[in-house]
Motif scaffolding. Structure first.
Motif, PDB file in Angstrom:
ATOM      1  N   LEU A   1      -2.952  12.974  -8.529  1.00 15.14           N
ATOM      2  CA  LEU A   1      -2.004  11.811  -8.940  1.00 15.14           C
ATOM      3  C   LEU A   1      -2.556  10.979 -10.175  1.00 15.14           C
ATOM      4  CD1 LEU A   1       0.041   9.757  -7.738  1.00 15.14           C
ATOM      5  CD2 LEU A   1      -1.961   8.718  -6.544  1.00 15.14           C
ATOM      6  N   MET A   2      -3.794  11.109 -10.410  1.00 11.76           N
ATOM      7  CA  MET A   2      -4.218  10.563 -11.659  1.00 11.76           C
ATOM      8  C   MET A   2      -3.582  11.045 -12.898  1.00 11.76           C
ATOM      9  SD  MET A   2      -8.450  10.260 -11.069  1.00 11.76           S
ATOM     10  CE  MET A   2      -9.057   9.358  -9.653  1.00 11.76           C
ATOM     11  N   ARG A   3      -3.130  12.087 -12.920  1.00 14.21           N
ATOM     12  CA  ARG A   3      -2.491  12.878 -14.024  1.00 14.21           C
ATOM     13  C   ARG A   3      -1.026  11.964 -14.204  1.00 14.21           C
ATOM     14  NH1 ARG A   3      -1.602  18.738 -12.851  1.00 14.21           N
ATOM     15  NH2 ARG A   3      -0.792  18.847 -14.684  1.00 14.21           N
ATOM     16  N   TYR A   4      -0.459  11.360 -13.313  1.00 17.52           N
ATOM     17  CA  TYR A   4       0.767  10.735 -13.494  1.00 17.52           C
ATOM     18  C   TYR A   4       1.104   9.293 -13.590  1.00 17.52           C
ATOM     19  CZ  TYR A   4       1.956  15.518 -12.461  1.00 17.52           C
ATOM     20  OH  TYR A   4       2.032  16.895 -12.326  1.00 17.52           O
ATOM     21  N   VAL A   5      -0.101   8.603 -12.827  1.00 13.30           N
ATOM     22  CA  VAL A   5      -0.140   7.066 -13.011  1.00 13.30           C
ATOM     23  C   VAL A   5      -0.749   6.584 -14.051  1.00 13.30           C
ATOM     24  CG1 VAL A   5       0.476   7.206 -10.428  1.00 13.30           C
ATOM     25  CG2 VAL A   5      -1.867   6.858 -11.292  1.00 13.30           C
ATOM     26  N   PRO A   6      -0.427   5.345 -14.461  1.00  8.99           N
ATOM     27  CA  PRO A   6      -1.254   4.784 -15.585  1.00  8.99           C
ATOM     28  C   PRO A   6      -2.436   4.274 -15.194  1.00  8.99           C
ATOM     29  CG  PRO A   6       1.083   3.515 -15.169  1.00  8.99           C
ATOM     30  CD  PRO A   6       0.896   4.679 -14.060  1.00  8.99           C
TER      31      PRO A   6
ATOM     32  N   ILE B   1       0.842  -1.253  -0.018  1.00 11.51           N
ATOM     33  CA  ILE B   1      -0.004   0.015   0.027  1.00 11.51           C
ATOM     34  C   ILE B   1       0.927   1.297   0.051  1.00 11.51           C
ATOM     35  CG2 ILE B   1      -1.909   1.328   1.136  1.00 11.51           C
ATOM     36  CD1 ILE B   1      -2.607  -1.587   2.513  1.00 11.51           C
ATOM     37  N   TRP B   2       0.944   1.983  -1.062  1.00  8.89           N
ATOM     38  CA  TRP B   2       1.679   3.205  -1.087  1.00  8.89           C
ATOM     39  C   TRP B   2       0.895   4.423  -0.858  1.00  8.89           C
ATOM     40  CZ3 TRP B   2       4.512   3.006  -6.622  1.00  8.89           C
ATOM     41  CH2 TRP B   2       5.348   1.906  -6.561  1.00  8.89           C
ATOM     42  N   THR B   3       1.087   5.224   0.268  1.00 11.79           N
ATOM     43  CA  THR B   3       0.317   6.358   0.374  1.00 11.79           C
ATOM     44  C   THR B   3       0.898   7.626  -0.006  1.00 11.79           C
ATOM     45  OG1 THR B   3       1.531   6.509   2.575  1.00 11.79           O
ATOM     46  CG2 THR B   3      -0.438   5.093   2.413  1.00 11.79           C
ATOM     47  N   PHE B   4       0.127   8.534  -0.695  1.00 13.49           N
ATOM     48  CA  PHE B   4       0.605   9.837  -1.251  1.00 13.49           C
ATOM     49  C   PHE B   4       0.345  10.969  -0.405  1.00 13.49           C
ATOM     50  CE2 PHE B   4       1.168   6.596  -4.496  1.00 13.49           C
ATOM     51  CZ  PHE B   4       2.333   7.170  -5.270  1.00 13.49           C
TER      52      PHE B   4
ATOM     53  N   ALA C   1       8.517   5.703 -10.006  1.00 12.65           N
ATOM     54  CA  ALA C   1       7.345   5.056  -8.984  1.00 12.65           C
ATOM     55  C   ALA C   1       5.861   5.341  -9.737  1.00 12.65           C
ATOM     56  CB  ALA C   1       7.313   6.045  -7.609  1.00 12.65           C
ATOM     57  N   TYR C   2       5.690   6.289 -10.496  1.00 10.37           N
ATOM     58  CA  TYR C   2       4.449   6.502 -11.188  1.00 10.37           C
ATOM     59  C   TYR C   2       4.222   5.196 -12.122  1.00 10.37           C
ATOM     60  CZ  TYR C   2       4.413  11.276  -9.344  1.00 10.37           C
ATOM     61  OH  TYR C   2       4.541  12.377  -8.643  1.00 10.37           O
TER      62      TYR C   2
ATOM     63  N   LEU D   1       2.139  -2.007 -10.146  1.00  7.85           N
ATOM     64  CA  LEU D   1       2.604  -3.402  -9.755  1.00  7.85           C
ATOM     65  C   LEU D   1       2.375  -3.331  -8.162  1.00  7.85           C
ATOM     66  CD1 LEU D   1       6.122  -3.658 -11.322  1.00  7.85           C
ATOM     67  CD2 LEU D   1       4.172  -4.860 -11.998  1.00  7.85           C
ATOM     68  N   THR D   2       2.020  -2.073  -7.594  1.00  2.00           N
ATOM     69  CA  THR D   2       1.643  -2.158  -6.210  1.00  2.00           C
ATOM     70  C   THR D   2       0.103  -2.591  -6.030  1.00  2.00           C
ATOM     71  OG1 THR D   2       1.791  -1.164  -3.905  1.00  2.00           O
ATOM     72  CG2 THR D   2       0.867   0.160  -5.736  1.00  2.00           C
ATOM     73  N   ASP D   3      -0.252  -2.827  -4.821  1.00  2.00           N
ATOM     74  CA  ASP D   3      -1.671  -3.264  -4.708  1.00  2.00           C
ATOM     75  C   ASP D   3      -2.874  -2.230  -4.927  1.00  2.00           C
ATOM     76  OD1 ASP D   3      -1.831  -6.436  -3.914  1.00  2.00           O
ATOM     77  OD2 ASP D   3      -0.061  -5.644  -2.890  1.00  2.00           O
ATOM     78  N   VAL D   4      -2.484  -1.111  -4.001  1.00  2.00           N
ATOM     79  CA  VAL D   4      -3.161   0.033  -4.335  1.00  2.00           C
ATOM     80  C   VAL D   4      -2.533   1.375  -3.728  1.00  2.00           C
ATOM     81  CG1 VAL D   4      -3.892  -0.202  -1.951  1.00  2.00           C
ATOM     82  CG2 VAL D   4      -5.600   1.136  -3.218  1.00  2.00           C
ATOM     83  N   CYS D   5      -2.721   2.577  -4.521  1.00  2.00           N
ATOM     84  CA  CYS D   5      -2.287   3.663  -4.035  1.00  2.00           C
ATOM     85  C   CYS D   5      -3.053   4.462  -3.273  1.00  2.00           C
ATOM     86  CB  CYS D   5      -1.919   4.712  -5.190  1.00  2.00           C
ATOM     87  SG  CYS D   5      -0.708   3.667  -6.260  1.00  2.00           S
TER      88      CYS D   5
END
Length: 366
Positions: free
Chosen positions: A155-160, A109-112, A134-135, A140-144
């Motif tokens: 965050l949606m602007r940067y992650v797939p 679980i990655w927290t931003f 990281a983006y 590959l992580t379970d949840v951001c």
């Protein structure tokens, strides 16, 4: 009681700041519910903090960039059910460690905790590369987990698109048994004028230079004191600026304080001049302590916490005159009663812990 889990909270270097406070509040709730909790550190720094009973401190024994073998060994030997991380270098460290240790059952679980656009703009080139790495790897992580809706949108602007994003607000610890305790400092022990309170690391993000300019103009109009909690690389420059205002005797740079509650309970106004945030933990803590709040309407978090101005003054970013007016109005107004528990229910530590445990349960079944 929840089914017992083994939860790893990765604190990195465990420096002072909001992420550290969040992790310790979560640890306390998880432990109270019978879960096993490890606090993983990536250096040998001495811990001077009061830790919850039962918290197991694990030191990987070296700096983060050299910690990968130790992290792999930790996951292989301890097999935690979940790893919660809140800094980009520890996110990537434990993603690599999970892949190398083949601990497929472990949920990552990655927290931003901050607005990524603003953070990217103010980081060094190596850190920008780490963040962009990281983006790209976030699916590959379970949840951001984003700590506010604004952070999630950014965050949606940067992650797939394949990355999973959830919003969980930060926990705010309830008031202690003695909320009326007076701070042991001359400003309060001899309190004869209003006190402005600011809490935050002394870094460009918090814009203490603006805070000092605002204070100087207010102080020219009326008796007033400014108490700044926090430390950081800009302290020397800010102390020089405080002298230049001509009111240095009415400004205190208190450094890091482990217990902020007495100060928040007794201050006349809490002021945040941040250029950007992610949540604004100190703002929520001030509300919990019943302290009136004036904050810049920066991205992201303050507007959500203050319900777009219903629970405190929101001032446009960088508006010095607006801050002066809002602070004056707040000091002149009778101190309102504390907000009811329902106002801060979204930040209740038990509710926040439930949200994290629910994530672990949902993703353990996938």
């Amino acid at each position: 009681m929840d089914a017992q889990k083994h939860i790893c909270l990765v604190a990195g270097a465990m420096t002072n700041g909001g992420i550290r406070r969040v992790l310790l509040v979560l640890a306390k709730v998880f432990l109270a519910r019978g879960h096993r909790v490890d606090l993983v550190l990536t250096n040998h720094a001495e811990l001077t903090l009061e830790l919850p009973d039962g918290l197991n401190v694990v030191r990987l024994g070296t700096r983060t960039r050299k910690s990968l073998p130790h992290a792999v060994r930790y996951l292989s030997e301890n097999r935690p059910d979940a790893v919660i991380s809140g800094r980009v270098y520890t996110d990537l460290l434990f993603l690599a460690a999970k892949l190398l240790s083949r601990q497929k059952h472990c949920r990552l679980i990655w927290t931003f905790h901050t607005e990524q656009t603003m953070e990217l703009a103010h980081q060094s080139v190596p850190m920008k590369l780490l963040m962009r790495c990281a983006y790209r790897l976030s699916p590959l992580t379970d949840v951001c987990v984003a700590v506010s809706k604004g952070v999630a949108r950014d965050l949606m602007r940067y992650v797939p698109k394949a990355a999973r994003i959830e919003v969980i607000y930060n926990p705010v610890a309830p008031l202690g048994a003695t909320p009326a305790l007076c701070p042991d400092h001359p400003f309060w022990l001899q309190k004869d004028v209003p006190i402005m309170l600011s809490v935050g690391r002394l870094v460009p993000q918090k814009d203490h230079a603006l805070l000092l300019r605002v204070f100087a103009e207010l102080r020219a109009q009326r008796p007033l004191k400014l108490f700044i909690c926090g430390d950081g690389p800009l302290r020397g420059a800010l102390e020089i600026l405080a002298v230049k205002t001509g009111y240095a005797q009415d400004i205190c740079f208190a450094g890091h304080l482990p217990n902020l509650e007495p100060y928040m309970t007794n201050a006349d106004v809490f002021v945040s001049t941040s250029r950007w945030e992610g949540f604004g933990l100190a703002i929520a803590e001030a509300l919990a302590a019943g302290c009136p709040v004036v904050a810049t309407d920066c991205p992201s978090g303050p507007a959500e916490i203050l319900d777009h101005g219903r629970l405190g003054h929101l001032v446009p970013l960088g508006d010095k005159d607006g801050l002066i007016q809002a602070i004056s109005e707040t000091i002149n107004a009778p101190k309102a009663a504390s907000h009811g528990p329902e106002t801060l229910s979204a930040y209740d530590p038990d509710r926040v812990a439930d949200a994290y445990l629910d994530l672990m349960e949902r993703f353990s079944k996938q």
